[in-house]
Write a protein that holds these residues in place. Structure first.
Motif, PDB file in Angstrom:
ATOM      1  N   GLU A   1      50.018  30.598  35.901  1.00 29.44           N
ATOM      2  CA  GLU A   1      48.649  30.953  36.259  1.00 29.44           C
ATOM      3  C   GLU A   1      48.498  31.247  37.752  1.00 29.44           C
ATOM      4  OE1 GLU A   1      44.181  29.211  35.203  1.00 29.44           O
ATOM      5  OE2 GLU A   1      45.865  27.829  35.424  1.00 29.44           O
TER       6      GLU A   1
ATOM      7  N   THR B   1      46.257  36.995  36.933  1.00 29.95           N
ATOM      8  CA  THR B   1      44.844  37.382  37.060  1.00 29.95           C
ATOM      9  C   THR B   1      43.917  36.178  36.945  1.00 29.95           C
ATOM     10  OG1 THR B   1      44.800  37.871  34.685  1.00 29.95           O
ATOM     11  CG2 THR B   1      45.257  39.712  36.186  1.00 29.95           C
ATOM     12  N   ALA B   2      44.462  35.055  36.461  1.00 30.26           N
ATOM     13  CA  ALA B   2      43.651  33.831  36.331  1.00 30.26           C
ATOM     14  C   ALA B   2      43.785  32.935  37.557  1.00 30.26           C
ATOM     15  CB  ALA B   2      44.070  33.063  35.079  1.00 30.26           C
ATOM     16  N   ARG B   3      44.357  33.447  38.640  1.00 30.34           N
ATOM     17  CA  ARG B   3      44.596  32.622  39.827  1.00 30.34           C
ATOM     18  C   ARG B   3      43.332  31.907  40.295  1.00 30.34           C
ATOM     19  NH1 ARG B   3      48.142  32.143  44.246  1.00 30.34           N
ATOM     20  NH2 ARG B   3      47.144  31.742  46.255  1.00 30.34           N
ATOM     21  N   TYR B   4      42.206  32.604  40.307  1.00 31.30           N
ATOM     22  CA  TYR B   4      40.999  32.025  40.895  1.00 31.30           C
ATOM     23  C   TYR B   4      40.185  31.205  39.896  1.00 31.30           C
ATOM     24  CZ  TYR B   4      42.545  34.643  44.827  1.00 31.30           C
ATOM     25  OH  TYR B   4      43.324  35.109  45.862  1.00 31.30           O
ATOM     26  N   ASP B   5      40.791  30.989  38.707  1.00 35.92           N
ATOM     27  CA  ASP B   5      40.264  29.955  37.819  1.00 35.92           C
ATOM     28  C   ASP B   5      40.769  28.577  38.243  1.00 35.92           C
ATOM     29  OD1 ASP B   5      39.034  31.918  36.330  1.00 35.92           O
ATOM     30  OD2 ASP B   5      40.614  32.009  34.815  1.00 35.92           O
ATOM     31  N   ILE B   6      41.792  28.549  39.072  1.00 34.75           N
ATOM     32  CA  ILE B   6      42.342  27.289  39.566  1.00 34.75           C
ATOM     33  C   ILE B   6      41.397  26.743  40.640  1.00 34.75           C
ATOM     34  CG2 ILE B   6      44.298  26.192  40.722  1.00 34.75           C
ATOM     35  CD1 ILE B   6      46.040  28.505  39.626  1.00 34.75           C
ATOM     36  N   TRP B   7      41.012  25.503  40.500  1.00 34.88           N
ATOM     37  CA  TRP B   7      39.935  24.950  41.338  1.00 34.88           C
ATOM     38  C   TRP B   7      40.284  24.955  42.815  1.00 34.88           C
ATOM     39  CZ3 TRP B   7      40.255  19.951  43.777  1.00 34.88           C
ATOM     40  CH2 TRP B   7      41.426  19.245  43.501  1.00 34.88           C
TER      41      TRP B   7
ATOM     42  N   GLN C   1      39.270  28.065  44.866  1.00 31.44           N
ATOM     43  CA  GLN C   1      37.872  28.473  44.893  1.00 31.44           C
ATOM     44  C   GLN C   1      37.174  28.009  46.167  1.00 31.44           C
ATOM     45  OE1 GLN C   1      36.424  26.682  41.283  1.00 31.44           O
ATOM     46  NE2 GLN C   1      37.506  28.121  39.951  1.00 31.44           N
TER      47      GLN C   1
ATOM     48  N   GLN D   1      34.606  35.780  46.653  1.00 28.64           N
ATOM     49  CA  GLN D   1      35.409  36.631  45.777  1.00 28.64           C
ATOM     50  C   GLN D   1      36.709  37.015  46.477  1.00 28.64           C
ATOM     51  OE1 GLN D   1      33.233  39.338  43.373  1.00 28.64           O
ATOM     52  NE2 GLN D   1      34.858  40.901  43.362  1.00 28.64           N
TER      53      GLN D   1
END
Length: 584
Positions: free
Chosen positions: A425, A429-435, A438, A453
């Motif tokens: 991850e 593309t899911a990198r910024y789902d990692i807390w 953010q 963003q």
């Protein structure tokens, strides 16, 4: 500015100098010159490796990454193999009795039998391309660790009496050198695109492999020319301030690998690269570590970096001497350098053993603003403060434009968490789902739940810094780091260190949505009216409304190395358009 390495002169000046002159097994003098305690410790480490079973690698283990996203399980076995081989090779080089040779040959055979030297996470034929579940021996990928494995085996074959020299040369040729010279890998700079640590990390190891073995003497010119082109492309993308775009953690994989590659070319080309070592830009690249250093093993760790890092290894000292930086040399000496126990570079370990030391002096503390990445660093005898006023479009980016790191008397107050253990991850593309990536888990505001963003163009603007004997100041507008959904016109942040008096962070916003400020704290805070206390730091609040605090348990081992206990997030509402933090 493009820093030239003068490619034709490098290729034209190549000599047949051996990069391990005086260290090969028949010449015992150098190894016996090591202090007795060092020699005993190295042989003991080799005996420990000798007594352990050699880790096994299977297709099932390789396939875990594509199946589950797990990098760590395969990589643990892969790197353990190479570290064990390192230890036994050095032990044999020191002892010289042939006691380790049979096991060294078995280890080399098993590494040569691996169907691919590239990591599962890197098993793609193009940058960002589809990851294949298994390696294709007919179409090898030259990644960071394929190149590093080639360098390891080449150095091993140069230092000890192995029966596998011919096989080692053949595997290096097939898996690394032929693809390197005949195909276009993104990190070489041949096809354009942005360079990063891969460029110099791979290049240095290809140079080590090629320059260690007589079998590749006929390829020296081609490899040196291509390597020089890649290093030139890498240097061209660095700002003149020398700041590492990927953050301080990648200094060792970017700046130090650049140094090793340049040093190798310089060694085998009669000093033709000397003008690059004399350049101010290269000195700035070397000295970036001084700017990012806080105290002890603490560093300003924006991006994919840990807050705590191992002591500088001997390459830092050698780089310092090469560029004429007395402060950096003394910094490396005072930090008590040691080779990274997790490193698999046999070349670096050997260089470390034979790097002479001198008496250390106290280096001058550094502060300043690095515009190429937007890094602001200021300090006085009590406070260290860093802030990022750059872009969310960098490699290894976290959405952290405007965030701050604050230490008081060497203790963390406002922190950057860093990055968790890499998984599939992390670079997807899911990198910024990692807390941890953010902005709401940095020292930054959010607006109606809208965070910053990622991407080029999501930047700080109107950035201004000033350093005087009495104060250090950073002004910026971070509204541009947020998407339109934040409905934000401007967000002014002013960071001010008043030397000997304290730090203030003053924010003023113009927007439609009420902000909530997030503060990431190293210790459990004590909250009272208009005040947050963290350790011996007092944060006096002006313009704050409600304060809520949540405890964050740290379970990931990579984060826990810097933050072993829980950390805390304070969330503050604004009572008006401005919020001010006065820290004493």
């Amino acid at each position: 500015m493009r820093a030239s390495i003068s490619l034709p002169s490098v290729a034209a000046c190549l000599t047949d100098i051996a990069i391990f002159s005086g260290l090969t097994l028949p010449d015992r003098a150098a190894w016996q010159s090591l202090p007795r305690a060092v020699r005993l410790a190295l042989v003991e480490a080799a005996d420990t490796a000798l007594a352990q079973p050699f880790p096994q690698i299977s297709a099932g283990l390789y396939g875990l990454f594509c199946q589950t996203g797990d990098r760590a399980t395969f990589e643990a076995a892969y790197f353990a193999r190479r570290r064990m081989l390192n230890a036994m090779v050095i032990g044999e080089a020191v002892e010289g009795k042939g006691r380790f040779c049979a096991v060294i040959d078995r280890a080399i055979t098993q590494i040569c039998d691996e169907p691919g030297w590239q990591l599962p996470a890197h098993n793609s034929q193009s940058r960002g391309g589809k990851i294949a579940p298994q390696p294709d021996p007919k179409n090898p990928v030259v990644d960071l660790f394929a190149a590093e494995t080639a360098a390891l085996l080449a150095v091993a074959a140069s230092l000890v009496d192995t029966q596998l020299s011919a096989r080692i040369d053949a595997e290096i040729q097939t898996r690394v050198l032929t693809p390197y010279l005949t195909r276009q890998f993104w990190w070489t700079g041949q096809g354009g695109g942005r360079m990063n640590n891969w460029t110099v990390w791979c290049t240095q190891n290809i140079l080590i492999a090629a320059l260690s073995r007589p079998a590749f003497a006929g390829l020296r010119g081609q490899i040196a020319e291509r390597a020089g082109f890649s290093l030139d492309a890498f240097l061209a993308e660095y700002g003149d301030d020398g700041a590492c775009p990927e953050g301080v953690y990648y200094y060792k994989h970017a700046a130090l690998c650049l140094f090793t590659a340049l040093d190798l070319l310089n060694t085998v080309s009669a000093g033709s690269v000397a003008p690059v070592f004399a350049s101010q830009k290269l000195r700035n690249i070397a000295e970036f570590l001084l700017l990012a250093h806080i105290d002890g093993d603490n560093y300003a760790n924006f991006g994919d970096a840990a807050a705590k890092m191992a002591p500088p290894d001997p390459r830092v000292y050698r780089f310092a001497k090469a560029v004429g930086s007395a402060d950096l040399a003394h910094f490396a000496l005072r930090a008590g350098w040691a080779s990274d126990p997790l490193d698999i570079s046999l070349y670096d370990r050997v260089q470390a053993l034979f790097t002479a030391r001198e008496t250390a002096k106290k280096p001058s503390p550094r502060e300043g603003f690095a515009p190429s990445i937007g890094l602001f660093v200021a300090r006085d005898p009590v406070f260290f403060i860093a802030a990022t006023a750059g872009s969310n479009g960098n490699d290894h980016n976290h959405n952290d434009v405007g965030s701050v790191i604050l230490y008081k008397n060497g203790a963390p107050v406002l922190i950057d968490l860093g990055v968790e253990t890499y998984t599939a991850e992390t670079f997807s593309t899911a990198r910024y789902d990692i807390w941890t990536m953010q902005s709401s888990f940095h020292n930054l505001p959010e607006f109606g739940g809208v965070m910053q963003q990622a991407g080029v163009g999501f930047d700080a603007r109107d950035v201004r810094s000033r350093f005087t004997p009495d104060e250090a100041l950073l002004d910026m507008d971070i509204a541009g780091a947020y998407p339109p959904e934040a409905r934000l016109v401007s967000y002014q942040r002013r960071v001010l260190l008043r030397r000997g008096r304290g730090v203030s962070i003053t924010d003023h916003y113009d927007g439609e949505l009420a902000p909530i400020m997030n503060l990431i704290l190293a210790q459990k805070p004590k909250i009272s009216a208009g005040q947050i206390c963290v350790g011996d730091a007092q944060i006096i609040l002006t313009g704050a409304g409600r304060i809520e605090v949540e405890e964050i348990e740290i379970t990931d081992p990579r984060l826990a190395a810097s933050w072993p206990g829980p950390v805390y997030r304070a969330r503050l509402t604004f009572s008006g358009q401005s919020l001010r933090l006065e820290i004493t």
